[in-house]
Write an enzyme that holds these catalytic residues in place. Structure first.
Site, mmCIF file in Angstrom:
data_model
loop_
_atom_site.group_PDB
_atom_site.id
_atom_site.type_symbol
_atom_site.label_atom_id
_atom_site.label_comp_id
_atom_site.label_asym_id
_atom_site.label_seq_id
_atom_site.Cartn_x
_atom_site.Cartn_y
_atom_site.Cartn_z
ATOM 1 N N ASP A 34 0.855 -1.175 0.000
ATOM 2 C CA ASP A 34 0.000 0.000 0.000
ATOM 3 C C ASP A 34 0.911 1.251 0.000
ATOM 4 O OD1 ASP A 34 -2.362 1.578 0.688
ATOM 5 O OD2 ASP A 34 -1.534 1.652 2.707
ATOM 6 N N ASP A 36 -0.140 5.199 0.965
ATOM 7 C CA ASP A 36 -0.315 6.181 2.047
ATOM 8 C C ASP A 36 -0.438 5.508 3.416
ATOM 9 O OD1 ASP A 36 -0.856 8.982 0.709
ATOM 10 O OD2 ASP A 36 -1.845 7.469 -0.520
ATOM 11 N N ASP A 217 -2.120 -0.235 5.867
ATOM 12 C CA ASP A 217 -2.431 0.389 7.159
ATOM 13 C C ASP A 217 -3.913 0.691 7.373
ATOM 14 O OD1 ASP A 217 -2.408 2.520 5.184
ATOM 15 O OD2 ASP A 217 -2.675 3.850 6.895
HETATM 16 O O1 LIG Z 1 -4.507 2.783 -0.394
HETATM 17 P P1 LIG Z 1 -3.601 3.895 0.046
HETATM 18 O O2 LIG Z 1 -2.346 3.969 -0.748
HETATM 19 O O3 LIG Z 1 -3.343 3.867 1.516
HETATM 20 O O4 LIG Z 1 -4.427 5.207 -0.258
HETATM 21 C C1 LIG Z 1 -5.534 5.557 0.578
HETATM 22 C C2 LIG Z 1 -5.881 7.008 0.348
HETATM 23 O O5 LIG Z 1 -4.654 7.724 0.530
HETATM 24 C C3 LIG Z 1 -4.686 9.117 0.310
HETATM 25 O O6 LIG Z 1 -5.401 9.713 1.361
HETATM 26 C C4 LIG Z 1 -4.766 9.511 2.617
HETATM 27 O O7 LIG Z 1 -3.474 10.108 2.581
HETATM 28 C C5 LIG Z 1 -3.463 11.558 2.405
HETATM 29 C C6 LIG Z 1 -2.018 11.988 2.315
HETATM 30 O O8 LIG Z 1 -1.297 11.513 3.403
HETATM 31 C C7 LIG Z 1 -4.202 12.195 3.590
HETATM 32 O O9 LIG Z 1 -4.205 13.602 3.466
HETATM 33 C C8 LIG Z 1 -5.636 11.639 3.645
HETATM 34 O O10 LIG Z 1 -6.316 12.161 4.787
HETATM 35 C C9 LIG Z 1 -5.605 10.113 3.743
HETATM 36 O O11 LIG Z 1 -6.906 9.539 3.698
HETATM 37 C C10 LIG Z 1 -5.255 9.431 -1.040
HETATM 38 O O12 LIG Z 1 -5.388 10.834 -1.184
HETATM 39 C C11 LIG Z 1 -6.572 8.706 -1.305
HETATM 40 O O13 LIG Z 1 -6.969 8.892 -2.640
HETATM 41 C C12 LIG Z 1 -6.375 7.224 -1.067
HETATM 42 O O14 LIG Z 1 -7.599 6.525 -1.273
#
Ligand SMILES: O=P(O)(O)OC[C@H]1O[C@H](O[C@H]2O[C@H](CO)[C@@H](O)[C@H](O)[C@H]2O)[C@H](O)[C@@H](O)[C@@H]1O
Length: 269
Positions: A34, A36, A217
């Site tokens: 993954d 983020d 995560d």
């Molecule tokens: O599947 P992932 O790679 O974990 O992506 C999940 C989402 O991640 C991002 O949002 C998250 O991270 C952002 C930056 O750190 C944060 O600002 C936000 O609050 C988090 O939810 C991304 O922008 C999404 O599109 C993804 O779905």
């Protein structure tokens, strides 16, 4: 179907590194990651969650040693821009948009029927969010993220209600959650778990010859942990992992970096 275990404290993957390696029993690892909150710490906005050069180097080295795929809720073009590492597969929008390590399409037209509804929902929600300080819409083609991390708590309920209402207007879409985001996604049985199994099959990675790792995560990563629970090793990232189908934990993205380095070292000898 749901196979989530109690948060009785999964063992730490660094402390049990040798145990994890011994589970491979001669099989080759395949690494699904993954982005983020796993490879990089969460940030205020998506564009600020930047991958450091040492991570890029570590992923490149791993890609020389084993199949590596990033499986993310982000749009695929976005995560490819953020990482830019060659020789790895990328599955974006929770697996609705996949390319293999050579750039070949692996997802076909699986999400295409949902594009008109997603476009309409994107326009409506962007207009709704526009006057709300800190709120914004991230259009990821095959899914939408509605971000409220920077929004005053008293507006959170309005945003959730607006997303619910938009989901109700489009029966082909469903609402899902994340860390300070809501998401609208195609309402079909396709997720990070099915995407991982699909990538394995497309790459000819069988469970007899290969042991998948999935490191994530968030709640959408549980699909990935469940999919590989009986054939590989799921690792949940975070100090407080809660109920999870992952068998091991890592404390933080920094600990993920250490784990990846150890995995590299153990396979370059
Ligand atoms: O599947 P992932 O790679 O974990 O992506 C999940 C989402 O991640 C991002 O949002 C998250 O991270 C952002 C930056 O750190 C944060 O600002 C936000 O609050 C988090 O939810 C991304 O922008 C999404 O599109 C993804 O779905």
């Amino acid at each position: 179907m749901t196979q989530t275990v109690a948060p009785a404290g999964q063992p730490d993957a660094l402390e049990h590194f040798d145990d994890i390696i011994s589970r491979m029993a001669g099989r080759r690892p395949a690494l699904f990651l993954d982005y983020d909150g796993t490879l990089v710490p969460l940030a205020r906005r998506p564009e600020l969650a930047i991958a450091p050069p040492e991570l890029l180097k570590a992923l490149s080295r791993l890609a020389d040693l084993m199949p590596v795929a990033v499986v993310t809720g982000r749009g695929r073009p976005d995560v490819m821009r953020m990482l830019g590492v060659k020789g790895i597969a990328y599955a974006g929008s929770h697996g609705f948009d996949i390319v293999d390590a050579e750039g070949n399409d692996l997802s076909g037209d699986i999400g295409d029927a949902f594009l008109p509804a997603l476009k309409k929902a994107s326009l409506a929600l962007a207009a709704f969010l526009d006057p709300i300080d800190g709120a914004f819409l991230e259009d990821k083609i095959y899914s939408l993220a509605i971000h409220y991390r920077e929004v005053l708590p008293e507006r959170h309920g309005d945003i959730a209600a607006a997303v619910e209402a938009e989901a109700a207007r489009h029966p082909t879409l469903k609402k899902a959650g994340g860390k300070m985001i809501h998401e609208l996604r195609p309402d079909m049985e396709w997720n990070k778990g099915t995407a991982i199994l699909h990538v394995m099959e497309a790459m000819g990675l069988t469970q007899d010859t290969c042991m998948p790792f999935y490191i994530g995560d968030d709640e959408t990563d549980e699909d990935g942990f469940r999919a590989i629970r009986d054939i590989g090793v799921g690792i949940k990232v975070g100090a407080d992992t809660g109920a999870t189908a992952a068998r091991f934990t890592l404390q933080s993205p920094e600990a993920v970096g250490v784990f990846l380095r150890q995995l590299t070292d153990s396979h370059s000898q």
